[in-house]
Design a protein around this motif. Structure first.
Motif, PDB file in Angstrom:
ATOM      1  N   UNK A 165     -24.843  61.245  17.372  1.00  0.00           N
ATOM      2  CA  UNK A 165     -23.459  61.415  16.928  1.00  0.00           C
ATOM      3  C   UNK A 165     -23.374  62.374  15.743  1.00  0.00           C
ATOM      4  N   UNK A 166     -24.237  62.211  14.753  1.00  0.00           N
ATOM      5  CA  UNK A 166     -24.226  63.106  13.591  1.00  0.00           C
ATOM      6  C   UNK A 166     -24.588  64.536  13.993  1.00  0.00           C
ATOM      7  N   UNK A 167     -25.503  64.672  14.933  1.00  0.00           N
ATOM      8  CA  UNK A 167     -25.912  66.002  15.377  1.00  0.00           C
ATOM      9  C   UNK A 167     -24.755  66.751  16.025  1.00  0.00           C
ATOM     10  N   UNK A 168     -24.090  66.117  16.974  1.00  0.00           N
ATOM     11  CA  UNK A 168     -23.031  66.823  17.713  1.00  0.00           C
ATOM     12  C   UNK A 168     -21.731  66.899  16.932  1.00  0.00           C
ATOM     13  N   UNK A 220     -33.881  56.309  28.789  1.00  0.00           N
ATOM     14  CA  UNK A 220     -33.239  55.042  29.183  1.00  0.00           C
ATOM     15  C   UNK A 220     -32.480  54.374  28.034  1.00  0.00           C
ATOM     16  N   UNK A 221     -32.920  54.593  26.824  1.00  0.00           N
ATOM     17  CA  UNK A 221     -32.273  53.946  25.676  1.00  0.00           C
ATOM     18  C   UNK A 221     -31.010  54.666  25.209  1.00  0.00           C
ATOM     19  N   UNK A 222     -30.725  55.852  25.755  1.00  0.00           N
ATOM     20  CA  UNK A 222     -29.569  56.625  25.302  1.00  0.00           C
ATOM     21  C   UNK A 222     -28.267  55.962  25.744  1.00  0.00           C
ATOM     22  N   UNK A 223     -27.332  55.863  24.813  1.00  0.00           N
ATOM     23  CA  UNK A 223     -26.016  55.305  25.113  1.00  0.00           C
ATOM     24  C   UNK A 223     -24.966  56.353  24.756  1.00  0.00           C
ATOM     25  N   UNK A 224     -24.262  56.824  25.771  1.00  0.00           N
ATOM     26  CA  UNK A 224     -23.214  57.819  25.579  1.00  0.00           C
ATOM     27  C   UNK A 224     -21.923  57.112  25.181  1.00  0.00           C
ATOM     28  N   UNK A 225     -21.138  57.777  24.342  1.00  0.00           N
ATOM     29  CA  UNK A 225     -19.818  57.254  23.998  1.00  0.00           C
ATOM     30  C   UNK A 225     -18.852  58.431  23.859  1.00  0.00           C
ATOM     31  N   UNK A 268     -17.087  64.146  22.847  1.00  0.00           N
ATOM     32  CA  UNK A 268     -16.198  65.068  22.130  1.00  0.00           C
ATOM     33  C   UNK A 268     -17.012  66.063  21.295  1.00  0.00           C
ATOM     34  N   UNK A 269     -18.042  65.578  20.618  1.00  0.00           N
ATOM     35  CA  UNK A 269     -18.900  66.467  19.830  1.00  0.00           C
ATOM     36  C   UNK A 269     -19.663  67.447  20.695  1.00  0.00           C
ATOM     37  N   UNK A 270     -20.179  66.964  21.825  1.00  0.00           N
ATOM     38  CA  UNK A 270     -20.900  67.864  22.732  1.00  0.00           C
ATOM     39  C   UNK A 270     -19.988  68.963  23.263  1.00  0.00           C
ATOM     40  N   UNK A 271     -18.771  68.596  23.636  1.00  0.00           N
ATOM     41  CA  UNK A 271     -17.830  69.601  24.149  1.00  0.00           C
ATOM     42  C   UNK A 271     -17.572  70.666  23.082  1.00  0.00           C
ATOM     43  N   UNK A 272     -17.405  70.248  21.849  1.00  0.00           N
ATOM     44  CA  UNK A 272     -17.202  71.212  20.756  1.00  0.00           C
ATOM     45  C   UNK A 272     -18.428  72.129  20.604  1.00  0.00           C
ATOM     46  N   UNK A 273     -19.614  71.550  20.710  1.00  0.00           N
ATOM     47  CA  UNK A 273     -20.834  72.353  20.627  1.00  0.00           C
ATOM     48  C   UNK A 273     -20.938  73.308  21.820  1.00  0.00           C
TER      49      UNK A 273
END
Length: 192
Positions: free
Chosen positions: A95-98, A120-125, A130-135
């Protein structure tokens, strides 16, 4: 000599601020300046830091490493450190990265993000989407013909349809600037 230094660092009981300074001045420099994969000793020291200083490691090491530009030797390192982080720190890191300043994209950045998303441990929210789209908006111009970039977009659209629904227009705009065989596939998936 450096391996002894790494071991010594792990024996110290430092504050968050002091460990952040240490990680950013010593470890970040050591890793970012390399053109070869990091040594096992350095990798081991950094993964051990995930247990003792997870917040400092993400804030002072991982995020600056990615924002400065991921090189080939960094992809495996980022995946190993991410996997070693406690789950709550994994989510915070992504979250902080994106959500931060746009980072310097490279093909290795794309691979690193794919590796994280595939864990497997990754949880998308929604905030991460929203941050990824901005990136992606910031990066698309330099990656318009990059198959890995378009594959990452397709992967996110396919895996998280309910979360990307609020970003359909922005993702359409991004994909319309790309030109790979995955473009049409991703657009069709997005509009389905």
């Amino acid at each position: 000599a450096f391996s002894s230094f790494c071991s010594f660092f792990l024996t110290l009981d430092l504050s968050q601020a002091d460990s952040s300074i240490f990680l950013s001045t010593i470890f970040l420099y050591q890793v970012h300046s390399r053109s070869q994969p990091v040594s096992r000793v350095l990798l081991s020291s950094l993964t051990e830091c995930t247990k003792k200083y997870p917040k400092a490691l993400t804030d002072a090491f991982l995020i600056p490493l990615v924002t400065r530009g991921v090189g080939v030797p960094h992809v495996e390192l980022i995946a190993a450190i991410y996997s070693a982080l406690p789950p709550e720190n994994q989510a915070t890191f992504v979250l902080e990265l994106v959500s931060g300043p746009t980072f310097k994209w490279s093909e290795q950045t794309v691979v690193s993000i794919q590796n994280i998303i595939n864990k497997p441990s990754f949880v998308m929210n929604q905030a991460i989407i929203d941050g990824l789209v901005r990136q992606f908006e910031a990066a698309v111009e330099g990656f318009s013909k990059n198959l890995k970039f378009c594959t990452l977009l397709f992967q996110i659209i396919s895996k998280y349809p309910s979360l990307v629904s609020s970003q359909v227009f922005a993702l359409q705009q991004i994909l319309q600037q790309t030109d790979t065989f995955m473009t049409k596939k991703a657009l069709n998936k997005l509009n389905y």
